[in-house]
Design a protein around this motif. Structure first.
Motif, short mmCIF file in Angstrom:
data_model
loop_
_atom_site.label_atom_id
_atom_site.label_comp_id
_atom_site.label_asym_id
_atom_site.label_seq_id
_atom_site.Cartn_x
_atom_site.Cartn_y
_atom_site.Cartn_z
N ILE A 1 -3.08 41.69 22.50
CA ILE A 1 -2.64 40.50 21.78
C ILE A 1 -2.95 40.55 20.29
O ILE A 1 -2.12 40.22 19.44
CB ILE A 1 -3.28 39.23 22.39
N ALA A 2 -4.16 40.97 19.96
CA ALA A 2 -4.63 40.91 18.57
C ALA A 2 -3.83 41.77 17.58
O ALA A 2 -3.84 41.45 16.39
CB ALA A 2 -6.11 41.30 18.51
N PRO A 3 -3.15 42.86 18.00
CA PRO A 3 -2.40 43.63 17.00
C PRO A 3 -1.43 42.81 16.17
O PRO A 3 -1.21 43.10 14.99
CB PRO A 3 -1.65 44.67 17.86
N HIS A 4 -0.85 41.78 16.76
CA HIS A 4 0.08 40.92 16.01
C HIS A 4 -0.61 40.32 14.79
O HIS A 4 -0.10 40.41 13.66
CB HIS A 4 0.60 39.79 16.90
N ASP A 5 -1.76 39.69 15.00
CA ASP A 5 -2.42 39.00 13.90
C ASP A 5 -3.07 39.97 12.92
O ASP A 5 -3.12 39.70 11.72
CB ASP A 5 -3.45 38.01 14.45
N VAL A 6 -3.57 41.08 13.43
CA VAL A 6 -4.11 42.10 12.52
C VAL A 6 -3.02 42.59 11.59
O VAL A 6 -3.22 42.70 10.37
CB VAL A 6 -4.72 43.28 13.32
N SER A 7 -1.84 42.87 12.12
CA SER A 7 -0.75 43.38 11.28
C SER A 7 -0.32 42.33 10.26
O SER A 7 -0.01 42.67 9.11
CB SER A 7 0.44 43.82 12.13
N ILE A 8 -0.30 41.05 10.65
CA ILE A 8 0.08 39.99 9.71
C ILE A 8 -0.95 39.90 8.58
O ILE A 8 -0.59 39.81 7.40
CB ILE A 8 0.21 38.63 10.42
N MET B 1 8.87 54.04 13.70
CA MET B 1 8.71 52.62 13.40
C MET B 1 7.90 51.97 14.50
O MET B 1 8.06 52.29 15.68
CB MET B 1 10.09 51.98 13.26
N VAL B 2 7.01 51.07 14.12
CA VAL B 2 6.16 50.36 15.07
C VAL B 2 6.67 48.93 15.23
O VAL B 2 7.04 48.28 14.24
CB VAL B 2 4.69 50.35 14.60
N GLY B 3 6.64 48.44 16.46
CA GLY B 3 7.15 47.10 16.74
C GLY B 3 6.18 45.98 16.39
O GLY B 3 5.82 45.19 17.27
N HIS B 4 5.79 45.92 15.13
CA HIS B 4 4.99 44.77 14.66
C HIS B 4 5.97 43.64 14.36
O HIS B 4 6.30 43.36 13.20
CB HIS B 4 4.18 45.15 13.42
N THR B 5 6.41 43.00 15.42
CA THR B 5 7.55 42.07 15.35
C THR B 5 7.35 40.95 14.33
O THR B 5 8.32 40.51 13.70
CB THR B 5 7.80 41.46 16.75
N PHE B 6 6.12 40.49 14.17
CA PHE B 6 5.91 39.35 13.28
C PHE B 6 6.08 39.70 11.81
O PHE B 6 6.23 38.82 10.98
CB PHE B 6 4.54 38.72 13.56
N GLU B 7 6.09 40.96 11.48
CA GLU B 7 6.40 41.36 10.11
C GLU B 7 7.90 41.28 9.85
O GLU B 7 8.36 41.55 8.73
CB GLU B 7 5.86 42.75 9.81
N TYR B 8 8.67 40.92 10.85
CA TYR B 8 10.11 40.70 10.72
C TYR B 8 10.46 39.22 10.93
O TYR B 8 11.62 38.88 11.15
CB TYR B 8 10.86 41.59 11.71
N ASN B 9 9.44 38.38 10.88
CA ASN B 9 9.61 36.94 11.09
C ASN B 9 9.80 36.24 9.74
O ASN B 9 8.94 36.37 8.86
CB ASN B 9 8.36 36.40 11.80
N PRO B 10 10.90 35.52 9.53
CA PRO B 10 11.13 34.85 8.24
C PRO B 10 10.01 33.90 7.84
O PRO B 10 9.77 33.72 6.64
CB PRO B 10 12.45 34.08 8.49
N ALA B 11 9.30 33.30 8.80
CA ALA B 11 8.18 32.43 8.46
C ALA B 11 7.03 33.23 7.86
O ALA B 11 6.36 32.79 6.91
CB ALA B 11 7.72 31.66 9.69
N VAL B 12 6.79 34.41 8.40
CA VAL B 12 5.75 35.29 7.84
C VAL B 12 6.18 35.80 6.47
O VAL B 12 5.36 35.92 5.56
CB VAL B 12 5.45 36.45 8.81
N TRP B 13 7.47 36.08 6.32
CA TRP B 13 7.97 36.48 4.99
C TRP B 13 7.70 35.39 3.96
O TRP B 13 7.31 35.68 2.84
CB TRP B 13 9.48 36.74 5.06
N LYS B 14 7.89 34.14 4.36
CA LYS B 14 7.65 33.02 3.44
C LYS B 14 6.17 32.93 3.10
O LYS B 14 5.80 32.71 1.94
CB LYS B 14 8.13 31.71 4.08
N MET B 15 5.33 33.08 4.10
CA MET B 15 3.89 33.03 3.87
C MET B 15 3.48 34.15 2.90
O MET B 15 2.68 33.93 1.98
CB MET B 15 3.17 33.15 5.21
N LYS B 16 4.02 35.33 3.10
CA LYS B 16 3.74 36.47 2.23
C LYS B 16 4.18 36.18 0.80
O LYS B 16 3.47 36.48 -0.17
CB LYS B 16 4.45 37.70 2.77
#
Length: 337
Positions: free
Chosen positions: A170-177, A121-136
């Motif tokens: 830094i950019a991996p966060h936004d790329v993963s989102i 598992m990779v720590g793409h933390t923002f894919e576990y963010n409820p706000a990102v879930w809502k956006m998705k």
């Protein structure tokens, strides 16, 4: 405690203490070991977790049959070697982003995890963010219409690094989102950057991804900026979403604004319609993304189900970062994927 999943943390520096805290709070997990080459650092952290043994030797941790999984929070250039060593030792692995520093290494890790029947598992933390879930949810349901483009700003003053540039840090966060939202890979990637503090280490990058259907995504990442900004905007034909991770009052704002063509543009017989309405701030039950991530990792170990950010997910992000790095080295030349 006997029924808990034993987790060892490798790397007790910048991010490690956050992982330690969250694993320690899980009822299904036991933080069993804290490992760092600097044993003093491991011991300092172990003061807060009486059940966790402070060790300096990774080999000792991986040889311990009581350890079920490891969380790797070491410098990015060590991720591949440590993750591979842990998988070969039969451990389940959570590794911080990026998964590796090349797509070949990332692919090898994903294949190894599958072959060994281990969770990777990779720590793409923002894919576990409820706000990102809502956006998705909004994008997937078509509630903003056709996605035109996305742009993200992830900037601050500090934490300056000298071993990797802002693209890989830094950019991996936004790329993963972005990949999570669009569910597809870009056709090509381009990037420009500049090194102001350390020669050859870009402090700032401007990156563009072009996706099927003409969708564009732009990422601006820098640790050399006057203020902390963590914002992403998704522009659609009917509505637009602004996700602001720094805004505690309304992390998601939905703007009832849009523009679209009515008629047949192939014959020049069309009109552009623009509308502007209300701003809606949905109620989101926020939970700490890292807590969600750690709980998911333990659940995947216990259930055997694949993680939401598995090796394939990590590989996709690394492929984009790798293409962007090639573009940086070629003065912004577009690189096809």
């Amino acid at each position: 405690m006997a029924d808990r999943t034993n987790i060892a943390l490798i790397g007790c520096g910048y991010w490690g203490p956050n992982l330690a805290r969250n694993f320690n709070q899980l009822k299904t997990a036991r933080l069993a070991a804290l490992c760092d080459a600097d044993i003093a650092r491991a011991r300092e952290l172990a003061v807060f977790y009486a059940q966790a043994q402070a060790v300096a030797n990774v080999d000792a941790v991986l040889a311990d049959p009581a350890i079920d999984g490891v969380a790797i929070a070491t410098p990015a250039r060590t991720h591949y070697a440590l993750a591979k060593q842990a998988l070969l030792a039969g451990k389940h692995v959570l590794v911080e982003k990026p998964l590796a520093m090349s797509s070949a290494e990332a692919a090898e890790l994903a294949e190894l995890a599958t072959a060994r029947g281990r969770t990777l598992m990779v720590g793409h933390t923002f894919e576990y963010n409820p706000a990102v879930w809502k956006m998705k949810e909004l994008v997937a349901a078509g509630q903003i219409g056709q996605v035109y483009y996305i742009y993200a700003n992830r900037v601050n003053l500090g934490r300056v690094q000298s071993d990797i540039n802002a693209l890989w840090s830094i950019a991996p966060h936004d790329v993963s989102i972005v990949l999570h939202l669009l569910e597809t890979m870009p056709l090509e990637v381009s990037a420009r950057g500049a090194s102001y503090l350390h020669n050859g280490v870009e402090d700032v990058i401007f990156m563009v991804m072009t996706f099927p259907g003409g969708i564009m995504a732009h990422v601006h990442a820098s640790w050399l900026d006057p203020g902390k900004v963590r914002r992403m905007t998704v522009v659609g034909s009917d509505k637009m979403i602004v996700y602001d991770d720094v805004d505690n009052e309304g992390k998601i704002k939905i703007y009832d604004k849009g523009a679209y063509r009515k008629g047949d543009p192939n014959y020049g017989e069309y009109q552009v319609r623009v509308h502007s309405g209300d701003i809606h701030i949905p109620k989101i039950d926020m939970t700490e993304p890292l807590a969600n991530e750690c709980a998911h990792f333990v659940d995947c170990i216990r259930s055997g189900k694949p993680p939401r950010t598995d090796g394939a997910n990590g590989l996709r992000t690394v492929r984009v970062l790798e293409a962007a790095q090639h573009s940086l080295e070629r003065n912004g030349e577009a690189v096809r994927l």
